[in-house]
Design an enzyme around this catalytic site. Structure first.
Site, PDB file in Angstrom:
ATOM      1  N   THR A  33       0.742  -0.963  -0.030  1.00 30.96           N
ATOM      2  CA  THR A  33      -0.077   0.002   0.089  1.00 30.96           C
ATOM      3  C   THR A  33       0.953   1.308  -0.125  1.00 30.96           C
ATOM      4  OG1 THR A  33      -1.993   0.989   0.991  1.00 30.96           O
ATOM      5  CG2 THR A  33      -0.393   0.025   2.470  1.00 30.96           C
ATOM      6  N   ASN A  34       0.347   2.326   0.377  1.00 32.96           N
ATOM      7  CA  ASN A  34       1.189   3.630   0.428  1.00 32.96           C
ATOM      8  C   ASN A  34       0.791   4.406   1.658  1.00 32.96           C
ATOM      9  OD1 ASN A  34      -1.286   5.535  -0.398  1.00 32.96           O
ATOM     10  ND2 ASN A  34      -1.124   4.062  -2.120  1.00 32.96           N
TER      11      ASN A  34
END
Ligand code: CTP
Ligand code: CA
Length: 228
Positions: A33-34
């Site tokens: 993810t980020n």
């Protein structure tokens, strides 16, 4: 607030806001993810709702509370998000794509937890590009529908942003230079440049994300008014 009883260009308009960072599974206990917190998207959803819009928030996981009066659709992966956005877009007047979409996902997602191997100190996860949701939406766009994109850049902000406006056929693009302190991902503040196809860029000061949301929504509102 008093705005709720007043008519604004956004009153009764159907607006989709996407928020959060999508998740791409590696195995049952790991994902890619980020750094997105979803704060900017949620602030925009809240402000749009205050101006009388009918807001659907399509959100990847966040720690945030859904603003009152906003309909939530929860998603995990980029594929889920793409499906939810394209299906809602047919009925929408405005799409605000604030989600931080994973650009790549694992080619294979393992059904069992990946184990370390004794004879190899390195491992490689093969990744493949995800679908570009805004590019897909651009093909479905009808006259009068407004699309708003975001761009997080660490260099050549205006140049990269202008290219994204064209390649994704956007009406507005909210660009932030995430290499600057206090800007963009995860924090409570932001500083953005609002680019539009028909006018000069507007650069905001560094401010609380709710203040930035008001300035962005002002521009969206003006654009909706122009489209009639
Ligand atoms: N976006 C999207 N689908 C993707 C990736 C991004 O719809 N697969 C949207 C984002 O929600 C954002 C805009 O496109 O509104 C720009 O995202 P950004 O990550 O800045 O641009 P990319 O096109 O992914 O290019 P790059 O990351 O290489 O700069
Ligand atoms: Ca990207």
């Amino acid at each position: 607030s008093s705005l709720k009883t007043q008519t604004t260009p956004l009153t009764g308009k159907k607006v989709i806001v996407t928020a959060g960072g999508t998740r791409e599974r590696i195995d049952p206990v790991r994902f890619i993810t980020n750094d997105s917190s979803g704060k900017m998207g949620y602030a925009l959803a809240e402000e749009l709702q205050h101006r009388g819009a009918i807001v659907t928030l399509i959100s990847a996981p966040t720690k945030l509370t859904v603003p009152a009066g906003v309909k939530l659709i929860s998603v995990l992966t980029t594929e889920d998000l793409a499906e939810a956005v394209t299906s809602a877009f047919t009925q929408a007047d405005v799409l605000v794509m604030a989600a931080a979409v994973a650009d790549f996902k694992p080619v294979n997602s393992a059904n069992q937890k990946i184990k370390k191997s004794a004879d190899n100190d390195q491992m490689t996860i093969e990744l493949t590009k995800t679908v570009d949701i805004l590019k897909q939406v651009a093909k479905l766009k009808r006259p009068g529908q407004i699309t708003v994109g975001f761009a997080a850049e660490t260099q050549n902000l205006l140049e990269n942003a202008r290219q994204k406006i064209i390649s994704k056929q956007l009406d507005l693009l909210i660009a932030n230079d995430v290499s600057q302190p206090g800007v963009g991902f995860n924090g409570d503040t932001n500083q953005v440049t609002i680019l539009q196809t028909d006018q000069a860029p507007i650069k905001t000061t560094l401010a609380d994300k709710h203040t930035i949301a008001k300035q962005v929504v002002d521009q969206i509102s003006q654009r909706v008014q122009k489209e009639g």
